[in-house]
Design an enzyme around this catalytic site. Structure first.
Site, PDB file in Angstrom:
ATOM      1  N   LYS A 186       4.087  -2.611  -7.224  1.00 26.56           N
ATOM      2  CA  LYS A 186       4.958  -3.011  -6.118  1.00 26.56           C
ATOM      3  C   LYS A 186       6.014  -4.031  -6.566  1.00 26.56           C
ATOM      4  O   LYS A 186       5.941  -4.568  -7.667  1.00 26.56           O
ATOM      5  CB  LYS A 186       4.105  -3.547  -4.958  1.00 26.56           C
ATOM      6  CG  LYS A 186       3.128  -2.497  -4.398  1.00 26.56           C
ATOM      7  CD  LYS A 186       3.814  -1.409  -3.581  1.00 26.56           C
ATOM      8  CE  LYS A 186       3.070  -0.097  -3.456  1.00 26.56           C
ATOM      9  NZ  LYS A 186       1.795  -0.088  -2.795  1.00 26.56           N
TER      10      LYS A 186
HETATM   11  C1  LIG Z   1       0.702   0.747  -2.007  1.00 27.83           C
HETATM   12  C2  LIG Z   1       0.742   1.215  -0.613  1.00 27.83           C
HETATM   13  C3  LIG Z   1      -0.262   0.890   0.305  1.00 27.83           C
HETATM   14  C4  LIG Z   1      -1.557   0.239  -0.086  1.00 27.83           C
HETATM   15  O1  LIG Z   1      -1.442  -0.954  -0.727  1.00 27.83           O
HETATM   16  P1  LIG Z   1      -2.674  -1.435  -1.686  1.00 27.83           P
HETATM   17  O2  LIG Z   1      -2.302  -2.851  -1.977  1.00 27.83           O
HETATM   18  O3  LIG Z   1      -2.650  -0.560  -2.885  1.00 27.83           O
HETATM   19  O4  LIG Z   1      -3.907  -1.319  -0.903  1.00 27.83           O
HETATM   20  C5  LIG Z   1      -0.099   1.258   1.622  1.00 27.83           C
HETATM   21  N1  LIG Z   1       0.988   1.951   2.022  1.00 27.83           N
HETATM   22  C6  LIG Z   1       1.949   2.331   1.171  1.00 27.83           C
HETATM   23  C7  LIG Z   1       3.114   3.090   1.692  1.00 27.83           C
HETATM   24  C8  LIG Z   1       1.855   1.998  -0.181  1.00 27.83           C
HETATM   25  O5  LIG Z   1       2.792   2.408  -1.028  1.00 27.83           O
END
Ligand SMILES: *Cc1c(COP(=O)(O)O)cnc(C)c1O
Length: 399
Positions: A186
């Site tokens: 991210k």
């Molecule tokens: C990465 C992601 C999540 C989940 O986040 P985590 O920290 O991996 O649990 C939820 N929604 C979207 C659209 C994502 O890309």
């Protein structure tokens, strides 16, 4: 993009007397809330945990339904199942691939009338970092007295009509919770982690659910004025963030604006190179938003080329460029297919766009040479496999 600052801060944590949820988590929550102008913030173990806690804090459970998009990551839908509620998909807009506000009223009314479920919330995602049509969705939420849980996993830092996603205006008549993810890929990372932002009263509920249902902060229990006594109000989860993770987040947050500037510069180069090709549809950015550019997703005009999307990805790999697809629509995944009997064509826009999308590499760490390599690979594949009328004569000869 882990620098010496993050590394030193983690080491400092390891040498300190506190490694789990403690003073650094508290500071990270404060800094984050200040950064996105949120009333309050709760640091948690993942973005998925933030989404799950939102549902719990709102008291959503069996007999309830949550309207969401099929074009998202599966965990955002899993959490609706976790609380015993029913996920209801509504199709996406062709351009941004965000939840289309136009289909929502019909979907809400159908769910309540035909399925006998109470619709409690709308869960849009700001897909790829492009904010959804937030005003339109909030207007519908207000009309039907629904909460809005924004999946902001991609949208840091993104703005909608000048306001950062995560900030809430006091004039909003709808309850809004925003869920961020700090997973390794991210825009800001703590390896694993997440943040929930919103008004304090709801975050207090979420905080309780995030740590065993205990009615006071565990780390305060061990402080100088700590007490051995606690009570438990609900069978809570174990979703707290550690100080080791927060150590990373504190410094990542300081660099976020710089990371975003670099992502945007890379996107400008991609847009200039790909925007002129009739075989490609490049991502758009509406005039009233700032895109966080978490992902750069090209859509292939398959009628202008002689290869499929899957083959295109293989050709990229053969040129040493890794690509991906975001996302396989959730209604196509076996669990949901079997549980709810979804047909692929039930959400035609999500299905059609899925079949022609490809995510190119995008990271603040890419060098100019990396960016040129990606552009060169795409251009090269198009030259070999285009069937567009403007394809170069040599292509026609070699074909
Ligand atoms: C990465 C992601 C999540 C989940 O986040 P985590 O920290 O991996 O649990 C939820 N929604 C979207 C659209 C994502 O890309």
């Amino acid at each position: 993009m882990i620098g010496e600052e993050e590394i030193s801060e983690v080491i400092d944590t390891l040498r300190s007397d506190w490694i789990t949820t403690g003073p650094k988590v508290k500071r990270f929550e404060e800094d984050f809330a200040q950064f996105v102008h949120a009333p309050d913030a709760l640091a948690v173990s993942s973005g998925t945990a933030a989404l799950h806690l939102s549902l719990l804090a709102l008291g959503i459970g069996a007999g309830d339904a949550v309207i969401t998009t099929p074009m998202t990551f599966c965990s955002a839908v899993h959490v609706i199942e976790h609380v015993g509620a029913t996920p209801i998909f509504s199709d996406v807009e062709p351009d941004t691939l965000n939840l289309d506000p136009n289909g929502l009223r019909r979907q809400i009314e159908k769910t309540e009338k035909d399925l006998g479920l109470r619709v409690k919330a709308i869960m849009p995602v700001h897909l790829y970092g492009h904010p959804c049509d937030r005003d339109a969705i909030l207007r519908i939420a207000a009309e039907y007295h629904l909460a809005v849980i924004e999946d902001a996993a991609h949208s840091l830092p993104a703005t909608y009509k000048g306001h950062l996603i995560g900030s809430l205006s006091s004039t909003e008549s709808v309850t809004v919770l925003s869920c961020f993810s700090f997973y390794a890929t991210k825009n800001l990372t703590t390896a694993e982690g997440g943040m929930l932002t919103g008004h304090k009263a709801l975050l207090d509920q979420a905080r309780r659910w995030s740590l065993h249902g205990m009615n006071r902060d565990a780390w305060k229990r061990y402080g100088a004025n700590g007490s051995w006594f606690y009570d438990v109000d609900c069978p809570g989860y174990k979703y707290n963030m550690t100080d080791i993770q927060a150590a990373l987040g504190l410094h990542q947050l300081k660099k976020l604006t710089r990371f975003h500037a670099r992502r945007t510069a890379i996107v400008r180069k991609y847009q200039a190179a790909f925007g002129v090709r009739e075989e490609l549809q490049v991502p758009s950015e509406r005039s009233d938003v700032q895109h966080a550019w978490h992902l750069y997703v090209l859509r292939l005009n398959l009628d202008r080329m002689r290869i499929t999307r899957d083959r295109f990805i293989e050709e990229m790999r053969a040129r040493n460029i890794g690509c991906s697809v975001h996302f396989i629509p959730v209604h196509l995944l076996r669990y949901y297919r079997e549980r709810y009997g979804f047909k692929p064509e039930q959400f035609p826009i999500a299905l059609r766009e899925y079949q022609r999308m490809i995510s190119l590499p995008l990271s603040a760490r890419m060098t100019d040479q990396d960016v040129d390599d990606v552009i060169h690979a795409v251009t090269n594949i198009l030259e070999e496999h285009s069937s567009a009328r403007s394809a170069r004569p040599t292509d026609v000869v070699s074909a």
